[in-house]
Design an enzyme around this catalytic site. Structure first.
Site, mmCIF file in Angstrom:
data_model
loop_
_atom_site.group_PDB
_atom_site.id
_atom_site.type_symbol
_atom_site.label_atom_id
_atom_site.label_comp_id
_atom_site.label_asym_id
_atom_site.label_seq_id
_atom_site.Cartn_x
_atom_site.Cartn_y
_atom_site.Cartn_z
ATOM 1 C CE LYS A 35 -3.665 2.106 2.890
ATOM 2 N NZ LYS A 35 -4.469 1.926 4.114
ATOM 3 C CB SER B 45 -7.901 3.696 3.302
ATOM 4 O OG SER B 45 -6.985 3.089 4.199
ATOM 5 C CB SER C 51 -7.830 0.748 6.119
ATOM 6 O OG SER C 51 -8.498 1.965 6.027
HETATM 7 N N1 GLN Z 1 -12.741 3.922 7.093
HETATM 8 C C1 GLN Z 1 -11.998 4.309 8.253
HETATM 9 C C2 GLN Z 1 -11.616 5.756 8.137
HETATM 10 O O1 GLN Z 1 -11.907 6.331 7.156
HETATM 11 C C3 GLN Z 1 -10.797 3.450 8.425
HETATM 12 C C4 GLN Z 1 -9.598 3.894 7.702
HETATM 13 C C5 GLN Z 1 -8.384 3.102 8.047
HETATM 14 O O2 GLN Z 1 -8.466 2.056 8.693
HETATM 15 N N2 GLN Z 1 -7.226 3.624 7.657
HETATM 16 O O3 GLN Z 1 -11.036 6.309 8.991
#
Ligand code: GLN
Length: 478
Positions: free
Chosen positions: A77, A152, A176
């Site tokens: 990532k 994400s 994420s």
């Molecule tokens: N969807 C969550 C957020 O937007 C988780 C994001 C993540 O785990 N980096 O914060």
């Protein structure tokens, strides 16, 4: 022709001379090119990967496997540092920034013989649940390209889903890794807070962030976790606890578990009816297989999303202050402006909408006059969640829930409604709030044709049982 089921099977094929690392790399670079429309990779390191594969093949010809991940083709990532390679967090803010060192996980992967194939698309600074917040466009779900990948770590999930690499590493602050794994029908794990070094991980919310793993099997997850977990002199937030032999101990079919689920979670109004029904019917199969699964009250569920978004935006507003066009990041081309205007213009131009929203929210909840009402209150709720969680693990070995209340939605369907997007994180943010490990395993197919998973959670640092239970439950896949 090259095919991939598990790392173990790949190694057997290598040892029997049925394939080579070069063949594996060429298979994946071709697959990435053929699936460019999915937008999973921001960059592919073909020449470099082939070169490394040749070296590994030469070593193997002399009978030497470089390590437990010899020839394993991995994607990273775009938040994990890889020396000499671009690192942008899918943000214009970092543009062409190049890492000057390797993240500890990158070092460990390379030392174990892995081949890094490329850099994967994600939501900007890991903020989002659909990968629509990337400066480089959304990632498409390979099961239906009109649908989001989740986020994400969307590129990392789709890369494994579509067979563009064997393993991906992502990061998980509030889901994420598990949420896109759920949307894409792959395995996604977020280990305990402190299990894996975060040295070289671009920070979003430091008391939540963990690096996680995507793979197609629990077995591969166990092996990769074993390689990348453990103490690190460069990250003093990592636990000194020894890493258990996850990969060799993963099959424990005789173990029977005591599991709990939250009544409020499985009867939540936002939960899709088919997901609810299939989860309940799976619970019956688990009971038939000898596990105890009981419903318990968890009256704090409605507070987890607000608590998560207050605390993570506060931490993000602090972590992202370094991107000011002076220390790090994009600097405006505007001339004839003073220092303050320069900071403002640089940050306004460099960050996307969602990141700006969170920096503003985070600065607001930390500001004098609102601090007690929001930040302090959220910390108190986090403490209550921890106490309640400890009490649950006094009686149960694991907790289960759906990973996400719905399957992958259509690209664009929720982008104008951040609150709706936040609320869909209801099941995934809880483990990050309390630091426990959690996994999403791909058990189900929705009548709409999309995959979805089951989330399992265990005590902090009980990844062993998390993996053993997951491996057992995969055998009960409907
Ligand atoms: N969807 C969550 C957020 O937007 C988780 C994001 C993540 O785990 N980096 O914060």
């Amino acid at each position: 022709m090259f095919g991939f089921t598990t790392i173990k099977a790949f190694h057997t094929a290598l040892q029997n001379g049925q394939t080579t690392c070069v063949e594996a790399v060429l298979f994946y670079t071709k697959a990435i090119a053929q699936n460019a429309h999915l937008n999973a990779f921001l960059e592919v390191y073909e020449t470099e990967a082939v070169e490394r594969a040749k070296q590994l093949d030469a070593a193997a010809a002399n009978g030497v496997l470089a390590g437990p991940l010899h020839g394993v083709v991995v994607g990273l990532k775009d938040v994990i540092a890889h020396k000499g390679h671009t690192l942008t967090a899918s943000s214009k803010m970092l543009g062409t920034f190049e890492s000057v060192y390797n993240a500890t996980v990158t070092e460990k992967l390379l030392a174990a013989g892995a081949i890094i194939i490329g850099r994967q698309n994600c939501d900007e600074f890991a903020m989002g649940s659909s990968n629509e917040n990337s400066a480089y466009g959304p990632v498409c779900n390979a099961a239906d390209t009109n649908k989001v990948s989740g986020g994400s770590s969307g590129g990392s999930a789709v890369a494994v889903q579509a067979g563009l690499c064997m393993i991906s590493l992502g990061s998980d602050t509030g889901g994420s890794v598990r949420q896109p794994a759920d949307f894409c029908g792959v395995v996604g794990i977020k280990p305990s807070y402190g299990r894996i070094s975060r040295y070289g991980l671009i920070a979003y919310a430091s008391s939540f962030d963990q690096i996680g793993i995507f793979s197609t099997t629990v077995e591969d997850t166990a092996l990769v976790l074993e390689v990348i977990a453990g103490a690190d002199e460069y990250d003093s937030t990592v636990s000194q606890r020894p890493v258990e032999p996850y990969s060799s101990a993963i099959v424990a079919p005789e173990k029977k578990y005591r599991l709990a689920y939250f009544k409020e979670a499985l009867n939540h109004p936002s939960l899709d009816a088919a997901i609810q029904e299939q989860t309940f019917s799976f619970i019956k199969s688990m009971q038939a297989a000898g596990h105890t699964v009981e419903a318990i009250d968890f009256n704090l569920l409605e507070y987890v999303v607000p608590t998560y978004y207050v605390l993570t935006t506060a931490e993000a507003s602090s972590n992202l202050s370094r991107y000011d066009g002076v220390r790090f990041g994009h600097r405006t081309n505007k001339v004839g402006i003073d220092l303050t205007e320069m900071y403002k213009a640089s940050r306004s131009e460099g960050f996307g909408e969602e990141v700006k929203r969170r920096i503003l929210l985070g600065t607001f909840v930390l500001s004098e006059g609102f601090f007690d009402a929001y930040f302090t209150k959220a910390q108190q709720v986090r403490q209550l969640l921890k106490q309640r969680t400890d009490a649950i693990f006094g009686e149960y070995d694991a907790i289960l829930s759906p990973t996400v209340p719905s399957t992958a939605f259509t690209i664009g369907a929720k982008s104008d409604d951040p609150i709706e997007m936040f609320l869909a994180d209801i099941y995934t943010v809880y483990p990050n709030l309390v630091g426990i490990p959690a996994i999403s395993i791909p058990l189900f197919t929705h009548p709409n044709g999309m995959p979805f998973g089951l989330q399992l959670m265990t005590r902090s640092f009980d990844e062993m049982n998390l993996l053993q239970l997951s491996a057992q439950l995969m055998e009960l896949k409907p």
